[in-house]
Every structure is written in C-alpha cells, then in structure tokens.
Write an enzyme that holds these catalytic residues in place. Structure first.
Site, mmCIF file in Angstrom:
data_model
loop_
_atom_site.group_PDB
_atom_site.id
_atom_site.type_symbol
_atom_site.label_atom_id
_atom_site.label_comp_id
_atom_site.label_asym_id
_atom_site.label_seq_id
_atom_site.Cartn_x
_atom_site.Cartn_y
_atom_site.Cartn_z
ATOM 1 N N CYS A 165 -1.492 7.797 -0.960
ATOM 2 C CA CYS A 165 -1.594 6.961 0.234
ATOM 3 C C CYS A 165 -0.875 7.599 1.429
ATOM 4 O O CYS A 165 -1.214 8.693 1.843
ATOM 5 C CB CYS A 165 -1.054 5.569 -0.098
ATOM 6 S SG CYS A 165 -1.398 4.293 1.130
ATOM 7 N N GLU A 182 -4.917 4.379 -6.202
ATOM 8 C CA GLU A 182 -3.477 4.093 -6.189
ATOM 9 C C GLU A 182 -3.170 2.895 -7.079
ATOM 10 O O GLU A 182 -3.830 1.857 -6.998
ATOM 11 C CB GLU A 182 -3.046 3.817 -4.746
ATOM 12 C CG GLU A 182 -1.580 3.517 -4.571
ATOM 13 C CD GLU A 182 -1.207 3.322 -3.111
ATOM 14 O OE1 GLU A 182 0.004 3.351 -2.812
ATOM 15 O OE2 GLU A 182 -2.108 3.148 -2.264
ATOM 16 N N LYS A 187 5.698 8.386 -5.789
ATOM 17 C CA LYS A 187 5.569 8.347 -4.335
ATOM 18 C C LYS A 187 6.945 8.455 -3.676
ATOM 19 O O LYS A 187 7.867 7.693 -3.998
ATOM 20 C CB LYS A 187 4.866 7.058 -3.907
ATOM 21 C CG LYS A 187 4.468 7.013 -2.445
ATOM 22 C CD LYS A 187 3.622 5.775 -2.162
ATOM 23 C CE LYS A 187 3.107 5.770 -0.730
ATOM 24 N NZ LYS A 187 2.268 4.570 -0.477
#
Length: 354
Positions: free
Chosen positions: A164, A45, A130
């Site tokens: 994540c 990430e 994200k």
C-alpha cells in the site's frame, strides 16, 4: 528461466474476519489461477483475515470489539493458515504472495500488516512487515522493520513487494530497485475512504495507485502487479448493519482496482475493479533490460559519490532472553505445534501432504 511469465492478481474479498474460511477460499483461488497457467499469484493487502476499513468509519472508542476480533483472527507466520498455503503452493508448483494481518508471539494485541512470499517448493522466500501503517491504519497495526526489504530470486524472476502506502516511500522503493528487481508487487485495500461525500470528494485511490505503480516500474524498469482487495456484499452488509449512517461513505467511495504495468509504466494485461475475480497478464522479462540504457538509477544514472543509502534489515524484537539452562530441546515459539500442524492439514477437507 524463461523470459515469459504468466502472473495473476487476485481481486477478491476475504470471508470477512474469518481466517479459517478465508484460507480455504485462498486455496480455491490458487487452484483456479494455477489451472489457468499462472506461475506467480499475488493476493491483496491483509487478505487473511480482512482489511480493517472500519478504522476509517468510526472513532477508535467505538471499535474495541473489532480490534479484538482482528487480533484474534490474525495469523502467525508458522501457524496453520500459512502452512496450508505453503503446502498448496508446493502441490501446484506456483509462487504465492499473500497479504496477512500477522499476530505476535510476544503480545496478544500487537499485530502487523505483513506480506509473505512463498516459493513453488513451499518455502518462505521473504517475510515483510509494513514499515509504517498509513493514516487510520495506525489504530490497528504496529510499525514493521527493514528485515523484509528484500528481492527474492525465483524461477520466474526477481520479485519484490511493498504494501500500500509504502509504494510512496522513495527510499523503500530504491532499496528494492538496487537488488535488481524485475517484478514489483504492490498490494492494496478494497477501498480507502478519506472524506464524507459531502466533504469535497474522496481521495482518487485508483488514479493514485496507477501513478505510484507506473512511477516505480518506470524508475525500476520492472513489471508491476497491482493487487487490490474487493468489498463483497457480506463485508458491506456487516458494516452497514453495525451503523447504517456509513452507507453513503461506503457506497460512494471508489473501489480499488487490480491491474499490471510494464517497465515503461504503461498498463498491460487485464484489469478488475467492480467485480470479483482474477486478473492475468504475461510479462516478458527481457523488456526490463533495454530501458536501463536510458535511466539506470542504481547504475550509471546516479552519483554514488554524492548519495549514500544504508538500510537496516535487522528483525526487531521486543526482548532477548539469555537462559542459563540448555534449551536446545525446547521448540521455538513460532514453530508449528502438533495441534496446529494437524489443523493445517484439514483445510479444504483433504490431506494437504497428499
């Protein structure tokens, strides 16, 4: 397409908050993994330029300079850093999943937690932002959109990615499962502080990530690559030098792990946690088929007359300009400028087109 695929999970630290040096390090890692036979190489990430762990350590009123720094060091999708990674992927003939903090052409302060999937021909296969920054990440990144909720067909299989905490979102995961995903990449930070050591114990990040990765692979009947960042001494020393009171939080917070899971949710291949390196595994994609006989949640094991899911994959923009004059000769803002293109060719001291 061969059913056997060698994959790599990069368990490495960036050159903290230095996008140019981190890109150079990423290129070196790509060469090492490609020389080891990896066909798909996944980075953690926001590997470029770093994960902003400071958002967990100090109040936002104390972090203005660090937010400014990460905004300045974030990378553009068509900037020199991604251009350099694309050229290296093409030169090596490998597929690359790269986590970035992405800058915006609309704002000097809006940044996204993003992932870019690059094909072995150097083309961008998918660009995902994200959907929702997690917990203290909300102090850093803007919310993304559904444009990147795509599974890419590649010579090594059908590849999807979530970043994540998105791997806890059942609808985002289902959207990828419903596109015949065979390899799922989940990318993670190097650590995830949630409590002070005296406050009753930290969130068990390794166990949680294993549960999430195994659950997705079991439901999707797909292989999983779990690639997490690594905190090296330079990153630790930077944070401790800024405020020595955080040393106990940093040193007693469990480090993240990089590993792999098979379509039944069992771990396979190598695992890395407390040392920097590259983990490898071999996937046999034919093993994604038989488990579909047991539970195919996007096939016979569902009730489409009862459940209905619609996913908006439109790329959201802050403004749309309708110009009267013909602007066909004007380059797009997100194209690589001649200066940036020249800069991108200078990475690692050689002509990347060679």
């Amino acid at each position: 397409m061969s059913s056997l695929v060698k994959v790599a999970a990069v368990h490495a630290a960036p050159v903290f908050l230095d996008r140019t040096a981190t890109t150079e390090k990423a290129i070196s890692i790509l060469r090492e993994a490609a020389n080891a036979g990896a066909e798909l190489i996944a980075f953690p990430e926001t590997y470029i330029p770093a994960f902003p762990v400071w958002a967990a350590l100090w109040a936002p009123i104390d972090n203005h300079d660090l937010f400014t720094l990460i905004a300045e060091q974030s990378v553009a999708l068509h900037g020199p850093e991604i251009a350099a990674i694309r050229r290296e992927a093409r030169a090596l003939g490998v597929i690359v999943s790269m986590g970035i903090s992405e800058s915006s052409t609309a704002s000097v302060g809006a940044i996204w937690n993003s992932n870019v999937l690059i094909g072995s021909d150097g083309e961008i296969l998918n660009h995902h932002r994200k959907l929702v920054p997690t917990f203290y990440e909300k102090l850093i990144w803007a919310a993304g959109d559904g444009a990147g909720l795509k599974v890419s067909s590649t010579p090594v299989g059908r590849i999807g990615n979530l970043i994540c905490g998105e791997n806890t979102n059942p609808l985002a995961r289902y959207a990828l499962i419903a596109q015949a995903e065979q390899i799922h990449i989940s990318s993670w930070p190097p650590m995830w502080p949630t409590r002070r050591p005296s406050g009753g114990g930290n969130f068990n990040n390794v166990a949680a990530n294993r549960i999430r990765a195994s659950a997705h692979s079991f439901e999707a009947k797909a292989y999983g690559i779990v690639t997490a960042g690594y905190m090296d001494s330079a990153m630790r020393d930077f944070l401790v030098a800024r405020d020595p009171s955080v040393v106990e939080v940093i040193d007693r917070t469990q480090r993240a792990a990089s590993f792999f899971v098979d379509p039944t949710g069992e771990t396979v291949g190598e695992m890395l946690q407390d040392q920097e390196g590259i983990a490898y595994a071999e996937f046999d994609l034919t093993r994604c088929i038989e488990p579909k006989q047991f539970h195919d949640v996007v096939g016979y094991y569902n009730r489409f007359d009862i459940f209905d899911l619609t996913v908006n994959r439109k790329r959201l923009k802050p403004v749309t300009f309708l110009d009267i004059a013909d602007s066909s000769s004007v380059p797009e803002l997100d194209e690589v400028s001649p200066q940036d293109d020249a800069l991108s060719r200078s990475y690692n001291g050689r002509n990347l087109d060679a």
